[in-house]
Design a protein around this motif. Structure first.
Motif, mmCIF file in Angstrom:
data_model
loop_
_atom_site.group_PDB
_atom_site.id
_atom_site.type_symbol
_atom_site.label_atom_id
_atom_site.label_comp_id
_atom_site.label_asym_id
_atom_site.label_seq_id
_atom_site.Cartn_x
_atom_site.Cartn_y
_atom_site.Cartn_z
ATOM 1 N N LEU A 188 -2.289 -4.740 -6.302
ATOM 2 C CA LEU A 188 -1.427 -4.228 -5.248
ATOM 3 C C LEU A 188 -2.262 -3.461 -4.227
ATOM 4 O O LEU A 188 -3.208 -2.762 -4.574
ATOM 5 N N SER A 189 -1.885 -3.587 -2.968
ATOM 6 C CA SER A 189 -2.518 -2.774 -1.934
ATOM 7 C C SER A 189 -1.837 -1.399 -1.914
ATOM 8 O O SER A 189 -0.746 -1.218 -2.469
ATOM 9 N N LEU A 190 -2.482 -0.449 -1.287
ATOM 10 C CA LEU A 190 -1.870 0.879 -1.168
ATOM 11 C C LEU A 190 -0.525 0.788 -0.467
ATOM 12 O O LEU A 190 0.446 1.462 -0.864
ATOM 13 N N GLU A 191 -0.445 -0.040 0.558
ATOM 14 C CA GLU A 191 0.812 -0.191 1.297
ATOM 15 C C GLU A 191 1.906 -0.788 0.415
ATOM 16 O O GLU A 191 3.068 -0.355 0.476
ATOM 17 N N GLN A 192 1.551 -1.756 -0.405
ATOM 18 C CA GLN A 192 2.546 -2.357 -1.296
ATOM 19 C C GLN A 192 3.057 -1.346 -2.317
ATOM 20 O O GLN A 192 4.244 -1.346 -2.665
ATOM 21 N N VAL A 193 2.185 -0.489 -2.791
ATOM 22 C CA VAL A 193 2.602 0.561 -3.725
ATOM 23 C C VAL A 193 3.614 1.478 -3.056
ATOM 24 O O VAL A 193 4.697 1.761 -3.601
ATOM 25 N N VAL A 194 3.282 1.957 -1.877
ATOM 26 C CA VAL A 194 4.169 2.880 -1.161
ATOM 27 C C VAL A 194 5.513 2.226 -0.882
ATOM 28 O O VAL A 194 6.574 2.834 -1.092
ATOM 29 N N GLU A 195 5.500 0.989 -0.433
ATOM 30 C CA GLU A 195 6.749 0.313 -0.088
ATOM 31 C C GLU A 195 7.618 0.059 -1.309
ATOM 32 O O GLU A 195 8.852 0.154 -1.242
ATOM 33 N N ALA A 196 7.001 -0.232 -2.451
ATOM 34 C CA ALA A 196 7.771 -0.441 -3.687
ATOM 35 C C ALA A 196 8.453 0.844 -4.130
ATOM 36 O O ALA A 196 9.624 0.839 -4.533
ATOM 37 N N VAL A 197 7.733 1.955 -4.062
ATOM 38 C CA VAL A 197 8.318 3.240 -4.447
ATOM 39 C C VAL A 197 9.434 3.634 -3.483
ATOM 40 O O VAL A 197 10.512 4.070 -3.903
ATOM 41 N N LEU A 198 9.197 3.469 -2.192
ATOM 42 C CA LEU A 198 10.231 3.806 -1.206
ATOM 43 C C LEU A 198 11.497 2.978 -1.423
ATOM 44 O O LEU A 198 12.614 3.481 -1.289
ATOM 45 N N ALA A 199 11.326 1.709 -1.774
ATOM 46 C CA ALA A 199 12.490 0.848 -2.016
ATOM 47 C C ALA A 199 13.308 1.363 -3.196
ATOM 48 O O ALA A 199 14.547 1.386 -3.152
ATOM 49 N N GLY A 200 12.627 1.789 -4.257
ATOM 50 C CA GLY A 200 13.335 2.307 -5.425
ATOM 51 C C GLY A 200 14.098 3.580 -5.124
ATOM 52 O O GLY A 200 15.256 3.742 -5.537
ATOM 53 N N PHE A 201 13.466 4.479 -4.386
ATOM 54 C CA PHE A 201 14.145 5.735 -4.069
ATOM 55 C C PHE A 201 15.289 5.524 -3.078
ATOM 56 O O PHE A 201 16.310 6.205 -3.158
ATOM 57 N N ALA A 202 15.112 4.603 -2.147
ATOM 58 C CA ALA A 202 16.189 4.330 -1.199
ATOM 59 C C ALA A 202 17.423 3.802 -1.926
ATOM 60 O O ALA A 202 18.550 4.261 -1.680
ATOM 61 N N ARG A 228 5.730 8.108 7.397
ATOM 62 C CA ARG A 228 6.526 9.342 7.396
ATOM 63 C C ARG A 228 7.924 9.160 7.967
ATOM 64 O O ARG A 228 8.799 9.979 7.706
ATOM 65 N N ASP A 229 8.172 8.109 8.726
ATOM 66 C CA ASP A 229 9.530 7.851 9.231
ATOM 67 C C ASP A 229 10.326 6.960 8.287
ATOM 68 O O ASP A 229 11.467 6.596 8.585
ATOM 69 N N GLU A 230 9.717 6.600 7.160
ATOM 70 C CA GLU A 230 10.390 5.700 6.215
ATOM 71 C C GLU A 230 10.618 6.342 4.846
ATOM 72 O O GLU A 230 11.025 5.657 3.905
ATOM 73 N N GLY A 231 10.328 7.639 4.720
ATOM 74 C CA GLY A 231 10.613 8.313 3.461
ATOM 75 C C GLY A 231 9.480 9.118 2.881
ATOM 76 O O GLY A 231 9.694 9.907 1.957
ATOM 77 N N VAL A 232 8.245 8.922 3.373
ATOM 78 C CA VAL A 232 7.129 9.757 2.915
ATOM 79 C C VAL A 232 7.168 11.049 3.736
ATOM 80 O O VAL A 232 6.991 11.022 4.953
ATOM 81 N N VAL A 233 7.384 12.181 3.071
ATOM 82 C CA VAL A 233 7.561 13.438 3.806
ATOM 83 C C VAL A 233 6.308 14.305 3.811
ATOM 84 O O VAL A 233 6.257 15.319 4.516
ATOM 85 N N GLY A 234 5.290 13.932 3.002
ATOM 86 C CA GLY A 234 4.098 14.770 2.985
ATOM 87 C C GLY A 234 2.981 14.196 2.130
ATOM 88 O O GLY A 234 3.075 13.095 1.585
ATOM 89 N N PHE A 235 1.927 14.997 2.005
ATOM 90 C CA PHE A 235 0.684 14.635 1.331
ATOM 91 C C PHE A 235 0.331 15.726 0.323
ATOM 92 O O PHE A 235 0.732 16.884 0.473
ATOM 93 N N ASP A 236 -0.467 15.333 -0.678
ATOM 94 C CA ASP A 236 -0.838 16.265 -1.750
ATOM 95 C C ASP A 236 -2.191 15.833 -2.309
ATOM 96 O O ASP A 236 -2.570 14.660 -2.182
ATOM 97 N N ILE A 237 -2.938 16.769 -2.883
ATOM 98 C CA ILE A 237 -4.057 16.376 -3.736
ATOM 99 C C ILE A 237 -3.817 16.959 -5.123
ATOM 100 O O ILE A 237 -3.259 18.050 -5.265
#
Length: 357
Positions: free
Chosen positions: A117-131, A165-174
């Motif tokens: 999976l690409s980083l983008e695919q990971v983010v989009e899969a998680v966003l889909a589940g939360f939506a 950030r306009d699609e559900g990612v509200v911030g960053f963390d380490i």
């Protein structure tokens, strides 16, 4: 006379969660299913009940490094878009059942790319589940994308935070082990986020002390502190009178939110017990304290249970629990109007109703 909050009534309270790891809250039944479907063969047991017990026992070592080892299994079964979407959906469902009205759930995209999976695919899969989970269960979930502090991909992850950030990612963390991996190693990512007017929190002051907190705030510009428990090291109490050092005073004066996770802090050795947890003194001193779960599976907890433990340890009432909740909502990474709407129309009326019985 106001009735003392119980676990049952606390579950009905509208709550806000800011520090919860997606891979730290997977249902044991789901881990077993995903391991079977994905060919993951390293689980210590395939019985969900026994697996839950194994996670709890493995997490009570008192070592942050040992505590983090348990994630190899949850991350191991979260390597496909389908698994990520399912885990995110179930997370939203579980949080909603616990009475949470707004949550920020974090995960490290770089940990979920081992099968391609690409980083983008990971983010989009998680966003889909939360939506989907948010729609079905009436909860607002924002995500934080996390970079691992011992790796060198923080700029990539920071760019993801801005891109989505306009699609559900509200911030960053380490996140990750603090000792030997100061947040300043990722200064370029934090400077980029500041230029982009993006929000970020930094795990600091859990496995390491005041220097970690100082760097996170003064060098990196963190909006919030993940845990921040060791700020207590800059507070002395003599004859019952607390005296704040310069860093502690700065954190309080600037209203920098502390994402405290009581049960997890005990498991990782950052605190000795709930009764001795710094949250008690920090509440008295009116720091911007919030209460969180960190990893619901590893800690065997929910936000309601965290609140109930604090009620038992410190005698808190509904006003205290509302105070923690409003602190969290004020500190969330969504817009001011949405935060104010939840505080005035959901949180305050909800606690007032419970207080009145």
């Amino acid at each position: 006379m106001e009735e003392r909050p119980t676990l049952e009534t606390i579950r009905r309270a509208p709550k806000v969660l800011l520090h919860d790891h997606l891979d730290g809250g997977v249902r044991p039944e789901t881990i077993v299913d995903l391991a079977r479907d994905g060919g993951y063969t390293d689980l210590p047991t395939t019985d969900p009940g026994s697996l839950r017990t194994w996670f709890a026992e493995a997490s009570n070592s008192g070592s942050l490094e040992r505590y983090l080892e348990t994630f190899s299994h949850t991350v191991g079964v979260m390597q496909s878009a389908e698994s990520l979407t399912r885990v995110a959906y179930e997370c939203a469902e579980d949080l909603a059942k616990d009475g949470i009205v707004y949550a920020e759930v974090r995960y490290a995209p770089e940990l979920h790319t081992s099968t391609g999976l690409s980083l983008e695919q990971v983010v989009e899969a998680v966003l889909a589940g939360f939506a989907a989970g948010g729609r079905d269960h009436g909860i607002r979930v924002g995500t934080l994308v996390t970079a691992m502090r011992h790796q060198a991909r923080s700029m990539e992850i920071a760019e993801l935070a801005v891109r989505y950030r306009d699609e559900g990612v509200v911030g960053f963390d380490i996140a990750g082990a603090e000792a030997g991996y100061p947040p300043t190693r990722h200064l370029d990512a934090f400077e980029y986020l500041q230029r982009e007017n993006a929000h970020f929190t930094i795990h600091a002051g859990e496995g390491f002390g005041l220097p970690s907190i100082w760097q996170a705030i003064q060098w990196c510009g963190a909006d919030r502190l993940g845990h921040g428990v060791r700020i207590i090291d800059d507070i002395t109490v003599e004859n019952g009178a607390p005296e704040l050092g310069r860093l502690a005073a700065y954190v309080r004066d600037k209203r920098i939110p502390l994402e405290m996770c009581p049960t997890s802090n005990i498991q990782t050795g950052a605190a000795k017990s709930i009764a001795e947890h710094p949250i008690g003194l920090l509440r008295q001193l009116s720091f911007r304290v919030t209460v969180n779960t960190d990893n619901r599976l590893m800690s065997g907890t929910t936000l309601s249970e965290e609140f109930a433990k604090l009620v038992d340890a410190f005698g808190y009432g509904w006003d205290d629990l509302r105070w923690f909740t409003v602190n969290a909502m004020k500190s969330a990474f969504i817009g001011f109007d949405e935060r104010l709407e939840l505080i005035n129309r959901v949180i305050k009326p909800g606690y007032e109703e419970l207080k009145q019985g």
